[in-house]
Design a protein around this motif. Structure first.
Motif, PDB file in Angstrom:
ATOM      1  N   ALA A  18       9.027   0.689   7.397  1.00  0.00           N
ATOM      2  CA  ALA A  18       9.103  -0.748   7.655  1.00  0.00           C
ATOM      3  C   ALA A  18       7.713  -1.344   7.832  1.00  0.00           C
ATOM      4  CB  ALA A  18       9.958  -1.009   8.896  1.00  0.00           C
ATOM      5  N   LEU A  19       6.884  -0.681   8.620  1.00  0.00           N
ATOM      6  CA  LEU A  19       5.528  -1.186   8.830  1.00  0.00           C
ATOM      7  C   LEU A  19       4.713  -1.119   7.540  1.00  0.00           C
ATOM      8  CD1 LEU A  19       4.793   0.343  12.328  1.00  0.00           C
ATOM      9  CD2 LEU A  19       4.880  -2.082  11.771  1.00  0.00           C
ATOM     10  N   ASP A  20       4.880  -0.047   6.793  1.00  0.00           N
ATOM     11  CA  ASP A  20       4.120   0.119   5.553  1.00  0.00           C
ATOM     12  C   ASP A  20       4.456  -0.975   4.549  1.00  0.00           C
ATOM     13  OD1 ASP A  20       2.450   1.218   3.626  1.00  0.00           O
ATOM     14  OD2 ASP A  20       4.014   2.559   2.858  1.00  0.00           O
ATOM     15  N   ARG A  21       5.725  -1.329   4.453  1.00  0.00           N
ATOM     16  CA  ARG A  21       6.134  -2.339   3.477  1.00  0.00           C
ATOM     17  C   ARG A  21       5.625  -3.737   3.828  1.00  0.00           C
ATOM     18  NH1 ARG A  21      12.331  -0.766   1.546  1.00  0.00           N
ATOM     19  NH2 ARG A  21      11.797   1.334   0.824  1.00  0.00           N
ATOM     20  N   TRP A  22       5.430  -4.000   5.116  1.00  0.00           N
ATOM     21  CA  TRP A  22       4.935  -5.310   5.516  1.00  0.00           C
ATOM     22  C   TRP A  22       3.416  -5.389   5.480  1.00  0.00           C
ATOM     23  CZ3 TRP A  22       7.720  -9.668   6.163  1.00  0.00           C
ATOM     24  CH2 TRP A  22       9.108  -9.541   6.272  1.00  0.00           C
ATOM     25  N   LEU A  23       2.742  -4.251   5.546  1.00  0.00           N
ATOM     26  CA  LEU A  23       1.275  -4.264   5.639  1.00  0.00           C
ATOM     27  C   LEU A  23       0.579  -3.682   4.417  1.00  0.00           C
ATOM     28  CD1 LEU A  23       0.902  -3.033   9.347  1.00  0.00           C
ATOM     29  CD2 LEU A  23       0.621  -5.368   8.517  1.00  0.00           C
ATOM     30  N   TYR A  24       1.326  -3.365   3.351  1.00  0.00           N
ATOM     31  CA  TYR A  24       0.737  -2.603   2.253  1.00  0.00           C
ATOM     32  C   TYR A  24      -0.361  -3.357   1.506  1.00  0.00           C
ATOM     33  CZ  TYR A  24       3.254  -5.314  -1.315  1.00  0.00           C
ATOM     34  OH  TYR A  24       3.703  -6.311  -2.130  1.00  0.00           O
ATOM     35  N   LYS A  25      -0.347  -4.700   1.566  1.00  0.00           N
ATOM     36  CA  LYS A  25      -1.360  -5.471   0.835  1.00  0.00           C
ATOM     37  C   LYS A  25      -2.668  -5.642   1.610  1.00  0.00           C
ATOM     38  CE  LYS A  25       1.247  -8.262  -2.458  1.00  0.00           C
ATOM     39  NZ  LYS A  25       1.552  -9.637  -2.921  1.00  0.00           N
ATOM     40  N   VAL A  26      -2.637  -5.356   2.892  1.00  0.00           N
ATOM     41  CA  VAL A  26      -3.837  -5.509   3.713  1.00  0.00           C
ATOM     42  C   VAL A  26      -4.807  -4.383   3.393  1.00  0.00           C
ATOM     43  CG1 VAL A  26      -4.725  -5.611   6.084  1.00  0.00           C
ATOM     44  CG2 VAL A  26      -2.462  -6.558   5.535  1.00  0.00           C
ATOM     45  N   PRO A  27      -6.114  -4.679   3.232  1.00  0.00           N
ATOM     46  CA  PRO A  27      -7.087  -3.595   3.022  1.00  0.00           C
ATOM     47  C   PRO A  27      -7.015  -2.593   4.175  1.00  0.00           C
ATOM     48  CG  PRO A  27      -8.103  -5.721   2.632  1.00  0.00           C
ATOM     49  CD  PRO A  27      -6.743  -5.998   3.191  1.00  0.00           C
ATOM     50  N   GLY A  28      -6.772  -1.332   3.831  1.00  0.00           N
ATOM     51  CA  GLY A  28      -6.586  -0.339   4.884  1.00  0.00           C
ATOM     52  C   GLY A  28      -5.245  -0.480   5.575  1.00  0.00           C
TER      53      GLY A  28
ATOM     54  N   GLU B 209       0.837  10.800   3.273  1.00  0.00           N
ATOM     55  CA  GLU B 209       0.890   9.544   2.528  1.00  0.00           C
ATOM     56  C   GLU B 209      -0.511   8.968   2.330  1.00  0.00           C
ATOM     57  OE1 GLU B 209       2.954   6.783   0.312  1.00  0.00           O
ATOM     58  OE2 GLU B 209       3.703   8.613   1.264  1.00  0.00           O
ATOM     59  N   MET B 210      -1.351   9.040   3.351  1.00  0.00           N
ATOM     60  CA  MET B 210      -2.700   8.479   3.239  1.00  0.00           C
ATOM     61  C   MET B 210      -3.565   9.307   2.296  1.00  0.00           C
ATOM     62  SD  MET B 210      -3.952   6.821   6.844  1.00  0.00           S
ATOM     63  CE  MET B 210      -3.510   8.156   7.921  1.00  0.00           C
ATOM     64  N   THR B 211      -3.480  10.620   2.393  1.00  0.00           N
ATOM     65  CA  THR B 211      -4.290  11.455   1.497  1.00  0.00           C
ATOM     66  C   THR B 211      -3.838  11.273   0.051  1.00  0.00           C
ATOM     67  OG1 THR B 211      -2.811  13.313   1.999  1.00  0.00           O
ATOM     68  CG2 THR B 211      -4.850  13.171   3.259  1.00  0.00           C
ATOM     69  N   LYS B 212      -2.528  11.046  -0.155  1.00  0.00           N
ATOM     70  CA  LYS B 212      -2.003  10.821  -1.500  1.00  0.00           C
ATOM     71  C   LYS B 212      -2.558   9.525  -2.093  1.00  0.00           C
ATOM     72  CE  LYS B 212       2.288   9.560  -2.056  1.00  0.00           C
ATOM     73  NZ  LYS B 212       3.768   9.600  -2.049  1.00  0.00           N
ATOM     74  N   ARG B 213      -2.817   8.539  -1.247  1.00  0.00           N
ATOM     75  CA  ARG B 213      -3.314   7.249  -1.720  1.00  0.00           C
ATOM     76  C   ARG B 213      -4.842   7.180  -1.731  1.00  0.00           C
ATOM     77  NH1 ARG B 213       0.687   2.639   0.897  1.00  0.00           N
ATOM     78  NH2 ARG B 213       2.637   3.826   0.724  1.00  0.00           N
ATOM     79  N   GLY B 214      -5.499   8.293  -1.440  1.00  0.00           N
ATOM     80  CA  GLY B 214      -6.945   8.337  -1.587  1.00  0.00           C
ATOM     81  C   GLY B 214      -7.758   8.122  -0.342  1.00  0.00           C
ATOM     82  N   TYR B 215      -7.125   8.042   0.828  1.00  0.00           N
ATOM     83  CA  TYR B 215      -7.893   7.896   2.059  1.00  0.00           C
ATOM     84  C   TYR B 215      -8.575   9.225   2.385  1.00  0.00           C
ATOM     85  CZ  TYR B 215      -5.637   3.438   3.239  1.00  0.00           C
ATOM     86  OH  TYR B 215      -5.201   2.138   3.242  1.00  0.00           O
ATOM     87  N   PRO B 216      -9.821   9.180   2.852  1.00  0.00           N
ATOM     88  CA  PRO B 216     -10.497  10.423   3.259  1.00  0.00           C
ATOM     89  C   PRO B 216      -9.774  11.091   4.435  1.00  0.00           C
ATOM     90  CG  PRO B 216     -12.058   8.599   3.073  1.00  0.00           C
ATOM     91  CD  PRO B 216     -10.688   8.010   2.986  1.00  0.00           C
ATOM     92  N   ASN B 217      -9.975  12.385   4.570  1.00  0.00           N
ATOM     93  CA  ASN B 217      -9.343  13.118   5.666  1.00  0.00           C
ATOM     94  C   ASN B 217      -9.732  12.551   7.026  1.00  0.00           C
ATOM     95  OD1 ASN B 217      -8.009  14.906   3.971  1.00  0.00           O
ATOM     96  ND2 ASN B 217      -9.686  16.381   3.973  1.00  0.00           N
ATOM     97  N   THR B 218     -10.992  12.137   7.167  1.00  0.00           N
ATOM     98  CA  THR B 218     -11.449  11.617   8.461  1.00  0.00           C
ATOM     99  C   THR B 218     -10.679  10.368   8.869  1.00  0.00           C
ATOM    100  OG1 THR B 218     -13.212  10.437   7.291  1.00  0.00           O
ATOM    101  CG2 THR B 218     -13.780  12.567   8.258  1.00  0.00           C
ATOM    102  N   VAL B 219     -10.420   9.491   7.894  1.00  0.00           N
ATOM    103  CA  VAL B 219      -9.686   8.259   8.182  1.00  0.00           C
ATOM    104  C   VAL B 219      -8.220   8.568   8.466  1.00  0.00           C
ATOM    105  CG1 VAL B 219      -8.946   6.036   7.241  1.00  0.00           C
ATOM    106  CG2 VAL B 219     -11.261   6.870   6.801  1.00  0.00           C
TER     107      VAL B 219
END
Length: 438
Positions: free
Chosen positions: A86-96, A130-140
């Motif tokens: 639910a949160l992901d679908r509402w915030l997916y367009k925001v950078p980060g 999910e974050m690593t799949k979308r290209g976020y670094p491990n640290t983030v």
């Protein structure tokens, strides 16, 4: 043996036991028993069980396993995943936006559990892949969840606030209220850093497959809203004086179970064996730590270590804020080695009269202490959230988790400074709802 020598011996012995990898509850208990044996001899056997049992024989502690069960129910069923989606679908367009979703999910999940490890594990299992799949670094990916998980002991209902309230004989309802605005503030600060970090590193994901229509966004809400209503209702009965924390926690756990069963049609016994098994393991771990910490505190008191330390601190000719700085350093260092529950059981009764005599509000201090404990959860060598993330994301190097969590440590230190400058952030809500503290 002088109190100073005895104190140094017990602390060194405890550190050595912890260094062997011994469970914290056993290390605390063994160090305490050794110190008492040197002081009392074989007669120590008569006080061990009685002291440990008395440390946890309080009806208010019933709230702890109930809140843990609430978290296990949400984490062990599709409910946690729906909250995250639910949160992901509402915030997916925001950078980060996915980082913001993780931190927001941690904040909401905290309101269902009161436990940082449960929050960290539940959101981490979904968020890190999910974050690593979308290209976020491990640290983030890991740092945001490690930090977001710490909100579990600040945002009400909070297990550590319950322990603090019982240890210092302060109002648990007022403590919960005291944690609301600081919890929101810290969540906003985490999100602000995440947004700044995302913009700085250029995370702008506009993948077509991630586009959600308004219908898809609204589709997740019917499953999430009942859980949010349970949290709201539970906090209402707590602050309205309708129920005690134990009663509210029991009702909240039951309602959460009923909602999950009806919404997700979980009618088989095997669907719940893992949930209740997980809740039992974590509850027993917490209660064992509390019982051992009570024995450890009794040993320190019997050897006049706490009295000598209190007298030394009281005799210092320093300003109240210098005293508070020393206490904060002590809490930060202790938080690196011991879990929050153990520190609160041991240190709160000692520090409570000192900070009140210095003119500090005990509810304000509870929040400052809790944020210090949050920092300890993501700092080595015994950062519990770091180990949780390491277990659910074994492919991520430990150093990446540490570097990812470091900026959030600095954010929390800044939050403590803000609370020192503006203590009204803590005190205004309890005073509005429950009146001035007596």
């Amino acid at each position: 043996m002088t109190p100073t020598t005895a104190g140094i011996s017990i602390i060194v012995g405890l550190c050595l036991l912890l260094g062997t990898g011994m469970p914290i509850a056993f290390a605390l208990g063994l160090a305490a028993i050794t110190g008492l044996f040197l002081d009392m001899g074989p007669d120590v056997i008569y006080v061990i069980t009685e002291t440990m049992f008395a440390g946890i024989a309080n009806l208010a502690y019933v709230a702890i396993p109930m809140f843990v069960l609430m978290g296990a129910i949400v984490a062990g069923t599709p409910a946690g995943g729906d909250l995250y989606k639910a949160l992901d679908r509402w915030l997916y367009k925001v950078p980060g936006g996915l980082v913001l979703s993780n931190i927001g999910a941690c904040a909401i999940f905290s309101g269902m559990t009161g436990s940082s490890p449960a929050t960290c594990a539940a959101i981490g299992k979904m968020g890190i892949p999910e974050m690593t799949k979308r290209g976020y670094p491990n640290t983030v990916a890991t740092g945001s969840i490690a930090a977001g998980g710490t909100l579990g002991i600040l945002i009400p209902p909070s297990v550590t606030m319950i322990v603090y309230g019982i240890s210092t004989q302060t109002s648990i309802g007022r403590l919960f209220l005291a944690g609301v605005l600081p919890g929101i503030m810290l969540t906003a600060m985490f999100m602000a850093w995440a947004l700044f970090d995302a913009r700085r590193k250029g995370f702008r994901f506009k993948v077509g497959s991630l586009s959600y229509s308004l219908k898809e966004k609204l589709a997740t809400l019917p499953r999430v809203l009942p859980l949010l209503l349970i949290i709201t209702g539970m906090l209402f009965v707590l602050y309205g004086g309708v129920a005690t924390p134990s009663e509210a926690a029991g009702a909240g756990a039951l309602l959460t179970l009923v909602v999950v069963v009806l919404v997700y049609r979980l009618f088989r016994i095997r669907d719940f064996t893992g949930i209740f098994g997980s809740a039992m393991r974590e509850s027993v771990m917490i209660m064992m730590i509390m019982a051992s910490a009570e024995l450890f505190a009794f040993a320190l008191s019997s050897l006049y270590i706490t009295q000598s330390l209190a007298a030394t601190i009281a005799s210092l000719q320093i300003s109240p804020w210098a005293l508070m700085a020393i206490i904060n350093v002590f809490l930060l260092v202790a938080g690196m080695f011991l879990p929050p529950v153990a520190i609160i059981v041991m240190a709160a009764p000692l520090l409570f009269p000192i900070i009140t005599q210095a003119g500090f509000d005990p509810y304000w201090f509870a929040v400052v202490l809790t944020i210090n404990m949050e920092i300890g959860l993501i700092t080595p060598p015994v950062g519990l959230n770091l180990f949780v993330l390491n277990s659910i994301a074994p492919d991520v190097p430990t150093k990446d988790i540490l570097w990812g969590a470091l900026p959030y440590v600095l954010v929390m230190l800044f939050a403590i400074v803000l609370l020192c400058i503006f203590p009204q952030i803590v005190t205004i809500l309890p005073e509005l709802v429950m009146g001035p503290a007596i």
